[in-house]
Scaffold this active site. Structure first.
Site, PDB file in Angstrom:
ATOM      1  N   LYS A  28       0.825  -1.217   0.000  1.00 19.30           N
ATOM      2  CA  LYS A  28       0.000   0.000   0.000  1.00 19.30           C
ATOM      3  C   LYS A  28       0.858   1.266   0.000  1.00 19.30           C
ATOM      4  CE  LYS A  28      -2.355  -0.919   3.738  1.00 19.30           C
ATOM      5  NZ  LYS A  28      -1.766  -2.211   4.121  1.00 19.30           N
ATOM      6  N   ARG A  41      -9.980   1.355   8.753  1.00 14.77           N
ATOM      7  CA  ARG A  41      -9.609  -0.042   9.000  1.00 14.77           C
ATOM      8  C   ARG A  41     -10.648  -0.779   9.803  1.00 14.77           C
ATOM      9  NH1 ARG A  41      -3.910   0.648   9.014  1.00 14.77           N
ATOM     10  NH2 ARG A  41      -2.939  -1.223   9.753  1.00 14.77           N
ATOM     11  N   ARG A  76      11.356  -6.768   4.763  1.00 10.75           N
ATOM     12  CA  ARG A  76      11.314  -5.370   5.211  1.00 10.75           C
ATOM     13  C   ARG A  76      11.864  -5.235   6.637  1.00 10.75           C
ATOM     14  NH1 ARG A  76       5.694  -2.171   5.087  1.00 10.75           N
ATOM     15  NH2 ARG A  76       5.385  -3.034   7.152  1.00 10.75           N
ATOM     16  N   ARG A 119      11.408  -2.019  11.298  1.00 10.94           N
ATOM     17  CA  ARG A 119      10.182  -1.509  11.920  1.00 10.94           C
ATOM     18  C   ARG A 119       9.816  -2.395  13.100  1.00 10.94           C
ATOM     19  NH1 ARG A 119       5.073  -0.026   8.055  1.00 10.94           N
ATOM     20  NH2 ARG A 119       3.903  -1.145   9.646  1.00 10.94           N
ATOM     21  N   ARG A 157      -0.941  -8.907  13.105  1.00 11.47           N
ATOM     22  CA  ARG A 157      -1.487  -7.839  12.249  1.00 11.47           C
ATOM     23  C   ARG A 157      -2.356  -8.415  11.142  1.00 11.47           C
ATOM     24  NH1 ARG A 157       3.868  -5.405  10.663  1.00 11.47           N
ATOM     25  NH2 ARG A 157       2.743  -4.101   9.199  1.00 11.47           N
TER      26      ARG A 157
HETATM   27  P1  ADP Z   1       0.337  -2.048   7.748  1.00 13.81           P
HETATM   28  O1  ADP Z   1      -0.687  -1.731   6.728  1.00 13.81           O
HETATM   29  O2  ADP Z   1       1.591  -2.582   7.155  1.00 13.81           O
HETATM   30  O3  ADP Z   1      -0.199  -2.823   8.908  1.00 13.81           O
HETATM   31  P2  ADP Z   1       0.342   0.712   8.673  1.00 13.81           P
HETATM   32  O4  ADP Z   1       1.499   1.603   8.525  1.00 13.81           O
HETATM   33  O5  ADP Z   1      -0.896   0.991   7.881  1.00 13.81           O
HETATM   34  O6  ADP Z   1       0.900  -0.739   8.420  1.00 13.81           O
HETATM   35  O7  ADP Z   1      -0.087   0.670  10.222  1.00 13.81           O
HETATM   36  C1  ADP Z   1       0.830   0.386  11.239  1.00 13.81           C
HETATM   37  C2  ADP Z   1       0.109   0.407  12.600  1.00 13.81           C
HETATM   38  O8  ADP Z   1      -0.429   1.738  12.833  1.00 13.81           O
HETATM   39  C3  ADP Z   1      -1.101  -0.507  12.730  1.00 13.81           C
HETATM   40  O9  ADP Z   1      -0.737  -1.825  13.085  1.00 13.81           O
HETATM   41  C4  ADP Z   1      -1.905   0.212  13.811  1.00 13.81           C
HETATM   42  O10 ADP Z   1      -1.365  -0.030  15.101  1.00 13.81           O
HETATM   43  C5  ADP Z   1      -1.679   1.672  13.498  1.00 13.81           C
HETATM   44  N1  ADP Z   1      -2.733   2.207  12.602  1.00 13.81           N
HETATM   45  C6  ADP Z   1      -2.552   2.675  11.335  1.00 13.81           C
HETATM   46  N2  ADP Z   1      -3.717   3.094  10.809  1.00 13.81           N
HETATM   47  C7  ADP Z   1      -4.672   2.885  11.750  1.00 13.81           C
HETATM   48  C8  ADP Z   1      -6.078   3.092  11.809  1.00 13.81           C
HETATM   49  N3  ADP Z   1      -6.761   3.602  10.774  1.00 13.81           N
HETATM   50  N4  ADP Z   1      -6.732   2.738  12.936  1.00 13.81           N
HETATM   51  C9  ADP Z   1      -6.078   2.225  13.977  1.00 13.81           C
HETATM   52  N5  ADP Z   1      -4.752   1.987  13.991  1.00 13.81           N
HETATM   53  C10 ADP Z   1      -4.044   2.317  12.897  1.00 13.81           C
END
Ligand code: ADP
Length: 199
Positions: A14, A89, A128, A134, A145
């Site tokens: 993404k 989400r 990654r 990370r 996740r």
């Molecule tokens: P990925 O899609 O690889 O899981 P992201 O960078 O989108 O990684 O998100 C990393 C973390 O940030 C998530 O696991 C969550 O803890 C938090 N996060 C990101 N976006 C949201 C959201 N819309 N609602 C709640 N938590 C979020």
């Protein structure tokens, strides 16, 4: 004026595609994950609150997330369109976004789902983890996740499909090929790039 949303499991690419699409469509890519990570890095109050959830691979509570995205979408650069990555989400976040957009007389033009096999995303995230370090890319957290994604986020795909805005894209293959699949699918929906419309 293009309002897009990118959805898909962690590791589907993404962030990579968001950066390219932002360029192509001339809109800001807004990633809640990036915003949270920069808050963690800068030691803000929001970052301090979000960090434990992120490190565990859990969603940050909506009370923190919704206000953040509202403020971001109110900024000047988001008035002529945006690409959301990682938000919404949860179904509650969908409701929140719906009400925000409705109050601005706006709607999403398309929701792009990046579809990828769980084993593929796990191996991408393993790579990654080595490259970027990370804190939520460890094997156990990655698996969690993915569970959180399938329980809380995957149901959103049906919601958007029923609204007829969903575009499903195979996220496997070369980065360029995936970008091309997305832009082609969007052209079919009458959404073209900034190059075509304004130059
Ligand atoms: P990925 O899609 O690889 O899981 P992201 O960078 O989108 O990684 O998100 C990393 C973390 O940030 C998530 O696991 C969550 O803890 C938090 N996060 C990101 N976006 C949201 C959201 N819309 N609602 C709640 N938590 C979020």
């Amino acid at each position: 004026m293009t309002r897009l949303l990118l959805i898909g499991p962690p590791g589907a690419g993404k962030g990579t595609q968001a950066a390219r699409l932002a360029e192509i469509y001339g809109i800001p890519a807004i990633s809640t994950g990036d915003i949270f990570r920069s808050n963690v890095k800068n030691g803000t109050e929001l970052g301090t609150k979000a960090k434990a959830f992120m490190d565990a691979g859990d969603n940050v509570p909506d009370s923190l997330t919704n206000a953040l995205i509202r403020d971001r979408l109110e900024e000047d650069d988001a008035q002529d369109g945006f690409l959301l990555d990682g938000y919404p989400r949860t179904t509650d976040q969908v409701r929140e976004l719906d009400s925000f957009l409705a109050s601005h007389g706006a709607a999403l033009d398309a929701v792009v789902e990046l579809e990828a096999d769980p084993e593929v995303v796990i191996s991408r995230l393993r790579k990654r983890a080595l490259e970027q370090g990370r804190s939520d890319d460890t094997e156990a957290v990655v698996r969690h996740r993915l569970e959180v994604y399938s329980e809380q986020t995957a149901p959103l795909i049906n919601v958007y499909a029923s609204r007829d805005v969903l575009v499903t894209i195979d996220a496997l293959g070369e980065i360029d090929a995936v970008t091309a699949r997305i832009t082609e699918a969007l052209v079919e929906r009458g959404i073209s790039s900034a190059d075509v419309t304004s130059r």
